[in-house]
Design a protein around this motif. Structure first.
Motif, PDB file in Angstrom:
ATOM      1  N   CYS A   1       0.857  -1.186   0.000  1.00  0.00           N
ATOM      2  CA  CYS A   1       0.000   0.000   0.000  1.00  0.00           C
ATOM      3  C   CYS A   1       0.894   1.236   0.000  1.00  0.00           C
ATOM      4  O   CYS A   1       1.868   1.302   0.748  1.00  0.00           O
ATOM      5  CB  CYS A   1      -0.898  -0.012   1.229  1.00  0.00           C
ATOM      6  SG  CYS A   1      -1.872   1.499   1.420  1.00  0.00           S
TER       7      CYS A   1
ATOM      8  N   TYR B   1      -0.286   4.514   0.495  1.00  0.00           N
ATOM      9  CA  TYR B   1      -0.932   5.704   1.067  1.00  0.00           C
ATOM     10  C   TYR B   1      -0.054   6.343   2.129  1.00  0.00           C
ATOM     11  O   TYR B   1       0.028   7.548   2.227  1.00  0.00           O
ATOM     12  CB  TYR B   1      -2.269   5.336   1.704  1.00  0.00           C
ATOM     13  CG  TYR B   1      -3.404   5.209   0.720  1.00  0.00           C
ATOM     14  CD1 TYR B   1      -3.457   5.984  -0.424  1.00  0.00           C
ATOM     15  CD2 TYR B   1      -4.450   4.318   0.973  1.00  0.00           C
ATOM     16  CE1 TYR B   1      -4.518   5.868  -1.314  1.00  0.00           C
ATOM     17  CE2 TYR B   1      -5.509   4.201   0.085  1.00  0.00           C
ATOM     18  CZ  TYR B   1      -5.539   4.972  -1.058  1.00  0.00           C
ATOM     19  OH  TYR B   1      -6.587   4.865  -1.919  1.00  0.00           O
ATOM     20  N   CYS B   2       0.537   5.517   2.983  1.00  0.00           N
ATOM     21  CA  CYS B   2       1.413   6.116   3.995  1.00  0.00           C
ATOM     22  C   CYS B   2       2.672   5.271   4.097  1.00  0.00           C
ATOM     23  O   CYS B   2       2.753   4.166   3.550  1.00  0.00           O
ATOM     24  CB  CYS B   2       0.691   6.299   5.328  1.00  0.00           C
ATOM     25  SG  CYS B   2       0.504   4.826   6.345  1.00  0.00           S
TER      26      CYS B   2
ATOM     27  N   ALA C   1       3.867   3.445   6.243  1.00  0.00           N
ATOM     28  CA  ALA C   1       3.809   2.116   6.846  1.00  0.00           C
ATOM     29  C   ALA C   1       4.007   1.052   5.765  1.00  0.00           C
ATOM     30  O   ALA C   1       4.479  -0.054   6.041  1.00  0.00           O
ATOM     31  CB  ALA C   1       2.486   1.910   7.572  1.00  0.00           C
ATOM     32  N   SER C   2       3.652   1.384   4.521  1.00  0.00           N
ATOM     33  CA  SER C   2       3.962   0.548   3.348  1.00  0.00           C
ATOM     34  C   SER C   2       3.477  -0.892   3.494  1.00  0.00           C
ATOM     35  O   SER C   2       4.178  -1.835   3.096  1.00  0.00           O
ATOM     36  CB  SER C   2       5.478   0.528   3.080  1.00  0.00           C
ATOM     37  OG  SER C   2       6.014   1.818   3.108  1.00  0.00           O
ATOM     38  N   CYS C   3       2.302  -1.069   4.066  1.00  0.00           N
ATOM     39  CA  CYS C   3       1.824  -2.429   4.364  1.00  0.00           C
ATOM     40  C   CYS C   3       1.776  -3.336   3.141  1.00  0.00           C
ATOM     41  O   CYS C   3       1.206  -2.973   2.107  1.00  0.00           O
ATOM     42  CB  CYS C   3       0.423  -2.354   4.953  1.00  0.00           C
ATOM     43  SG  CYS C   3       0.403  -1.430   6.474  1.00  0.00           S
TER      44      CYS C   3
ATOM     45  N   ASP D   1       0.481  -3.062   9.894  1.00  0.00           N
ATOM     46  CA  ASP D   1      -0.341  -1.880  10.151  1.00  0.00           C
ATOM     47  C   ASP D   1      -1.537  -1.797   9.208  1.00  0.00           C
ATOM     48  O   ASP D   1      -2.228  -0.783   9.198  1.00  0.00           O
ATOM     49  CB  ASP D   1       0.509  -0.609  10.029  1.00  0.00           C
ATOM     50  CG  ASP D   1       1.300  -0.348  11.304  1.00  0.00           C
ATOM     51  OD1 ASP D   1       0.708  -0.434  12.381  1.00  0.00           O
ATOM     52  OD2 ASP D   1       2.511  -0.092  11.203  1.00  0.00           O
ATOM     53  N   PHE D   2      -1.709  -2.823   8.435  1.00  0.00           N
ATOM     54  CA  PHE D   2      -2.803  -2.838   7.449  1.00  0.00           C
ATOM     55  C   PHE D   2      -4.079  -2.244   8.049  1.00  0.00           C
ATOM     56  O   PHE D   2      -4.480  -2.588   9.169  1.00  0.00           O
ATOM     57  CB  PHE D   2      -3.069  -4.272   7.015  1.00  0.00           C
ATOM     58  CG  PHE D   2      -4.165  -4.384   5.990  1.00  0.00           C
ATOM     59  CD1 PHE D   2      -3.930  -4.017   4.682  1.00  0.00           C
ATOM     60  CD2 PHE D   2      -5.431  -4.828   6.346  1.00  0.00           C
ATOM     61  CE1 PHE D   2      -4.933  -4.100   3.728  1.00  0.00           C
ATOM     62  CE2 PHE D   2      -6.438  -4.926   5.400  1.00  0.00           C
ATOM     63  CZ  PHE D   2      -6.185  -4.557   4.085  1.00  0.00           C
ATOM     64  N   CYS D   3      -4.694  -1.353   7.298  1.00  0.00           N
ATOM     65  CA  CYS D   3      -5.880  -0.677   7.841  1.00  0.00           C
ATOM     66  C   CYS D   3      -6.943  -0.554   6.757  1.00  0.00           C
ATOM     67  O   CYS D   3      -6.727  -0.929   5.607  1.00  0.00           O
ATOM     68  CB  CYS D   3      -5.500   0.695   8.388  1.00  0.00           C
ATOM     69  SG  CYS D   3      -5.213   1.925   7.106  1.00  0.00           S
TER      70      CYS D   3
ATOM     71  N   LYS E   1      -7.913   1.888   5.147  1.00  0.00           N
ATOM     72  CA  LYS E   1      -7.581   2.714   3.975  1.00  0.00           C
ATOM     73  C   LYS E   1      -6.998   1.854   2.866  1.00  0.00           C
ATOM     74  O   LYS E   1      -7.324   2.016   1.694  1.00  0.00           O
ATOM     75  CB  LYS E   1      -6.576   3.820   4.350  1.00  0.00           C
ATOM     76  CG  LYS E   1      -7.097   4.748   5.446  1.00  0.00           C
ATOM     77  CD  LYS E   1      -6.251   5.994   5.592  1.00  0.00           C
ATOM     78  CE  LYS E   1      -4.864   5.775   6.177  1.00  0.00           C
ATOM     79  NZ  LYS E   1      -4.853   5.091   7.501  1.00  0.00           N
ATOM     80  N   GLY E   2      -6.120   0.941   3.265  1.00  0.00           N
ATOM     81  CA  GLY E   2      -5.568   0.018   2.282  1.00  0.00           C
ATOM     82  C   GLY E   2      -6.638  -0.940   1.768  1.00  0.00           C
ATOM     83  O   GLY E   2      -6.715  -1.219   0.571  1.00  0.00           O
TER      84      GLY E   2
ATOM     85  N   ALA F   1       0.308   5.274  12.690  1.00  0.00           N
ATOM     86  CA  ALA F   1       1.067   4.068  12.338  1.00  0.00           C
ATOM     87  C   ALA F   1       2.591   4.246  12.293  1.00  0.00           C
ATOM     88  O   ALA F   1       3.254   3.666  11.439  1.00  0.00           O
ATOM     89  CB  ALA F   1       0.552   3.449  11.034  1.00  0.00           C
TER      90      ALA F   1
ATOM     91  N   ARG G   1      -7.861   7.683  11.785  1.00  0.00           N
ATOM     92  CA  ARG G   1      -7.349   6.417  11.260  1.00  0.00           C
ATOM     93  C   ARG G   1      -7.837   6.178   9.821  1.00  0.00           C
ATOM     94  O   ARG G   1      -7.152   5.589   9.013  1.00  0.00           O
ATOM     95  CB  ARG G   1      -7.829   5.280  12.183  1.00  0.00           C
ATOM     96  CG  ARG G   1      -7.317   3.898  11.817  1.00  0.00           C
ATOM     97  CD  ARG G   1      -5.858   3.701  12.205  1.00  0.00           C
ATOM     98  NE  ARG G   1      -5.422   2.325  12.060  1.00  0.00           N
ATOM     99  CZ  ARG G   1      -4.201   1.947  11.681  1.00  0.00           C
ATOM    100  NH1 ARG G   1      -3.283   2.846  11.412  1.00  0.00           N
ATOM    101  NH2 ARG G   1      -3.871   0.681  11.592  1.00  0.00           N
TER     102      ARG G   1
HETATM  103  S1  SF4 Z   1      -2.795  -0.119   4.838  1.00  0.00           S
HETATM  104 FE1  SF4 Z   1      -3.136   1.687   6.129  1.00  0.00          FE
HETATM  105  S2  SF4 Z   1      -1.356   1.812   7.499  1.00  0.00           S
HETATM  106 FE2  SF4 Z   1      -0.839   0.410   5.824  1.00  0.00          FE
HETATM  107  S3  SF4 Z   1       0.243   1.691   4.298  1.00  0.00           S
HETATM  108 FE3  SF4 Z   1      -1.927   1.628   3.741  1.00  0.00          FE
HETATM  109  S4  SF4 Z   1      -2.816   3.415   4.727  1.00  0.00           S
HETATM  110 FE4  SF4 Z   1      -0.836   3.083   5.706  1.00  0.00          FE
END
Ligand code: SF4
Ligand SMILES: Nc1nc2c(c(=O)[nH]1)N[C@H]1C(S)=C(S)[C@@H](COP(=O)(O)OP(=O)(O)OC[C@H]3O[C@@H](n4cnc5c(=O)[nH]c(N)nc54)[C@H](O)[C@@H]3O)O[C@H]1N2
Ligand SMILES: Nc1nc2c(c(=O)[nH]1)N[C@H]1C(S)=C(S)[C@@H](COP(=O)(O)OP(=O)(O)OC[C@H]3O[C@@H](n4cnc5c(=O)[nH]c(N)nc54)[C@H](O)[C@@H]3O)O[C@H]1N2
Ligand SMILES: [Mo]
Length: 722
Positions: A10, A12-13, A15-17, A43-45, A47-48, A177, A603
């Protein structure tokens, strides 16, 4: 239907999940955490999980769109480049290259090619009018890293699993995260795990956040006064001889200057500035200095104030003088497979002073707060045309109303984005970008920010819409259309044209010059781990990601880019600014504006975007103003009341949430809301979610060192409506 599974991460941030994407045909049907990822899925959330909702956004821009009167019509890329190039060249011919300006926002850093080619285009144009998100985000850190370690991009990473004492200042890792300029997968969870084994977590925050709720100690600092709190801790440590002898003499210079600075500071005075009890400061300082392994982490809650750089600096000072750099449980330097420090030095922008305020650039860009006047003030160097690359500065920066009206006055505004948001309202051209699910990225520039040596290829999961283009391609084609040499290097455009012809003739698209050439080069010249250089085919053969080696200590000294190869613990400009702050009267509200406005991240939002996604927010969700019960009672406000929050530059109306999370005298409105989403294709009315709290922030005052506005400590008034 053709079903496949793609493993990627991912973007988006930071954390690069690691994620596992299920694709049917060319549609994403499911996104789940990639539990086979050896490094980054924890940290998967949501948003991902819902990233495909942005890909399939009903208002997504699918082809270039040109403004005609009050509406937009679709156009071809050729038409777009021809028109934009002609208009920009006419402005440059008349007024010089500074007539063209550009702002780039946070998501640009999550593409491996965007910023490289954007800079190539800026150099082609030759403009100095470069603006970036840094002045509303991490500039303080860049300034501190440059002065103390000799490089703007020297990022120490947190060695969580060995840490016994976490001093977390201005960060809410339970929500954000643990990922601001470092990637520490599952960082918060790992810190809590340490806590179960006896580690202590201290959080410094004016709010009782989700992280505070889990912490052992909460220091509810007065917003913007972390510098006083941290200076007091430095004083306690130096006065009581708790410093790390060896690091204070062999690793660092400047400790004598620090002693001089703290000799002039008074603990009671500092305690009263930050409004934390002196005894509590002393206790935390002693515990921190004497813990077996400890770290200070400073983040956006520290930087978004007028004294932000001094506070950021003192956070680093605490780590340095107590021997936390490059030691287990402290802050390591991870070299990564790509030497980002060397590349960062190569990419350094030409120095430039801003036209109106005569200020230097910080980290290659001028401050967002200067942009409105640079557009509206006539004279040589006035900005007449702008590009917004991955940004929403009207919402993310100070005094959005002023910037909005400046944008309206431009001869040409070009926005590169997925949808048309608030800042793109006056755009003459909307250029459709590609979502990371549709894009291959090798984020080698952030390889030194991971908390272990790691590489993963960010493979695309689906093909982008045929009309969308990646930014690197847009900047390259625009440079060609403008007949300005990309990277400012003569002959490059001709060379690119030649590679394109070869690619067409041979039907091998990879023959065309593009970011994959740079990726290959970076991997071919990458750092060796265990005596072996990672190969391109190793990266491709490991779609879940590849841990390249052990976490190692001992790379910090060699990475320092200061001339004497030491940490400069007391850069004179920081010491001087600290003295200035010490000489200022104690903080207090100006007449009529009794509250300090702090902020929060959600979050399920990413700065000013994702608020609109149905999978993340119930429809009609808005931001509120959180007010302490005592303050609410004094105002005659009860939970759910409509209130007006106002400052000298703006006013917003929203619902009150009465809650004892903020300290008294602090009200909180989450940032990132109040960004309309327009519908240039469907011509429906704009949708709006919440209100833009940055309309209340005066862009005038900035931290002189980082040029950051007081986004989290400005004063406001609150009144009940009706
Ligand atoms: S899944 Fe959530 S915490 Fe992980 S990289 Fe994407 S936005 Fe960031
Ligand atoms: N009061 C207050 N203000 C803040 C903050 C705060 O805590 N409090 N936080 C600050 C911080 S830390 C940051 S990073 C900034 C963010 O400030 P910005 O970077 O200016 O704004 P974003 O809200 O991240 O908006 C990013 C835009 O990029 C678009 N986008 C997403 N992906 C892509 C892509 O791949 N290509 C293109 N071309 N566009 C894309 C999105 O649709 C969105 O419109 O806000 C800052 N502002
Ligand atoms: N879910 C989610 N995650 C994100 C983002 C997002 O928008 N949403 N954005 C990403 C980005 S771009 C960034 S830069 C990082 C930021 O990561 P963090 O810096 O950890 O961001 P926040 O969660 O906003 O935490 C900042 C905290 O500082 C507090 N604070 C405000 N003023 C002060 C002050 O004067 N002193 C102190 N000590 N604290 C203060 C706020 O109350 C808040 O709890 O997060 C990244 N992760
Ligand atoms: Mo950020």
């Amino acid at each position: 239907m053709n079903t496949k599974t793609v493993h990627t991460f991912c973007r988006y941030c930071l954390a690069s999940c690691g994620i596992e994407v299920t694709v049917e045909g060319n549609r994403v049907t499911k996104i789940s955490p990639d539990k086979q990822n050896p490094h980054t899925w924890q940290d998967f959330c949501a948003k991902g999980r819902t990233a495909n909702q942005l890909v399939e956004h009903p208002r997504r821009i699918l082809n270039p769109m040109r403004r005609v009167g009050d509406t937009y019509v679709e156009a071809t890329w050729d038409e777009a480049f021809t028109d934009i190039a002609a208009r920009m060249n006419a402005l440059i011919d008349a007024d010089g290259p500074d007539a063209i300006g550009l702002y780039y926002g946070n998501p640009s850093g999550f593409s491996s090619s965007n910023i490289v080619f954007m800079n190539g285009w800026l150099d082609a144009v030759g403009t100095n009018n470069r603006y970036a998100v840094g002045s509303v985000d991490q500039n303080a850190w860049h300034v501190v890293a440059d002065a103390m370690y000799g490089s703007l991009v020297m990022a120490p990473v947190s060695d969580i699993d060995n840490c016994d004492y976490f001093l977390l200042v201005g960060t809410n890792p339970a929500v954000s995260a643990w990922n601001w300029l470092e990637t520490v997968p599952g960082g918060w969870r790992r810190a809590l795990d340490r806590q179960r084994h006896g580690a202590r977590i201290v959080v410094v925050d004016p709010l009782r956040t989700e992280s505070v709720e889990k912490a052992d100690v909460h220091l509810a600092v007065r917003p913007g006064q972390d510098w006083a709190l941290l200076l007091a801790m430095v004083k306690v440590i130096l006065d009581e001889g708790l410093e790390h002898e060896q690091d204070c003499t062999e690793l660092a210079t400047g400790v004598a200057e620090l002693r001089m600075l703290v000799a002039h500071a008074d603990l009671d005075d500092l305690a009263s500035r930050c409004d934390v009890a002196r005894t509590q400061i002393e206790r935390v300082a002693r515990e921190f200095a004497t813990a077996r392994a400890a770290m200070v982490v400073t983040r956006t809650g520290v930087s978004m104030h007028l004294g932000g750089t001094v506070a950021e600096w003192l956070g680093h000072v605490l780590n340095v003088i107590t021997g936390r750099m490059d030691r287990p449980g402290g802050r390591r330097f991870e070299p990564g497979y790509v030497d980002a420090i060397r590349l960062g030095a190569l990419a350094k922008a030409k120095p430039h002073k801003s036209r109106l305020l005569d200020r230097d650039m910080v980290a290659g860009a001028h401050a967002l707060s200067e942009l409105p006047a640079e557009i509206t003030t006539a004279g040589p160097g006035q900005i007449r045309a702008m590009v917004i690359n991955c940004g929403n500065p009207v919402v993310s920066g100070p005094d959005g109303a002023k910037l909005d009206s400046a944008f309206e006055q431009l001869d040409l505004l070009v926005a590169i984005d997925l949808v048309q948001r608030e800042s793109h309202r006056h755009a003459h051209w909307l250029l459709p970008a590609v979502h990371w699910l549709e894009r291959d990225d090798l984020l080698s520039f952030t390889s030194a920010m991971h908390d272990e040596p790691y590489v993963q290829y960010g493979a695309k999961a689906v093909e982008p819409p045929p009309g969308a283009r990646q930014e690197w391609r847009i900047f390259t084609d625009l440079a060609i259309a403008m007949r300005k040499p990309l990277f400012g290097a003569k002959g490059v455009n001709g060379f690119i044209g030649a590679t394109r012809r070869v690619a067409r003739l041979t039907r091998r698209p990879s023959m065309e010059f593009g970011p994959h050439w740079i990726d290959r080069l970076l991997v071919a010249t990458s750092r060796k781990f265990n005596g072996r250089r990672v190969k391109w085919r190793d990266i491709m053969a490991n779609p879940h990601g590849l841990v390249l080696g052990e976490r190692e200590f001992g790379h910090f000294r060699e990475a320092l880019r200061t001339e004497d190869k030491k940490v400069h613990a007391a850069p004179p400009e920081f010491v001087e600014r600290a003295r200035e702050l010490l000489a200022e009267p104690h903080p207090g509200p100006p007449e009529g504006y009794p509250f300090q406005l702090a902020g929060r991240r959600n979050r399920h939002s990413m700065n000013s975007w994702l608020n609109e996604l149905p999978g993340l927010h119930p429809s009609g969700k808005m931001n509120e103003v959180v007010i302490h019960p005592d303050d609410a009672a004094a105002l005659g406000v009860t939970d759910g009341d409509r209130v007006r929050v106002f400052s000298a530059v703006g006013a917003i109306e929203l619902a009150a949430s009465v809650d004892d999370r903020p300290r008294r005298g602090v009200v909180v409105v989450d940032h990132g809301w109040g960004s309309r989403i327009f519908d240039p294709r469907g011509k429906q009315a704009p949708e709006s979610f919440g209100v833009n709290r940055n309309l209340l922030i005066d862009g005038g005052p900035v931290d002189p060192l980082s040029q950051t506005s007081a986004l989290s400590s400005s004063y406001v008034g609150v009144e009940r409506i009706g």
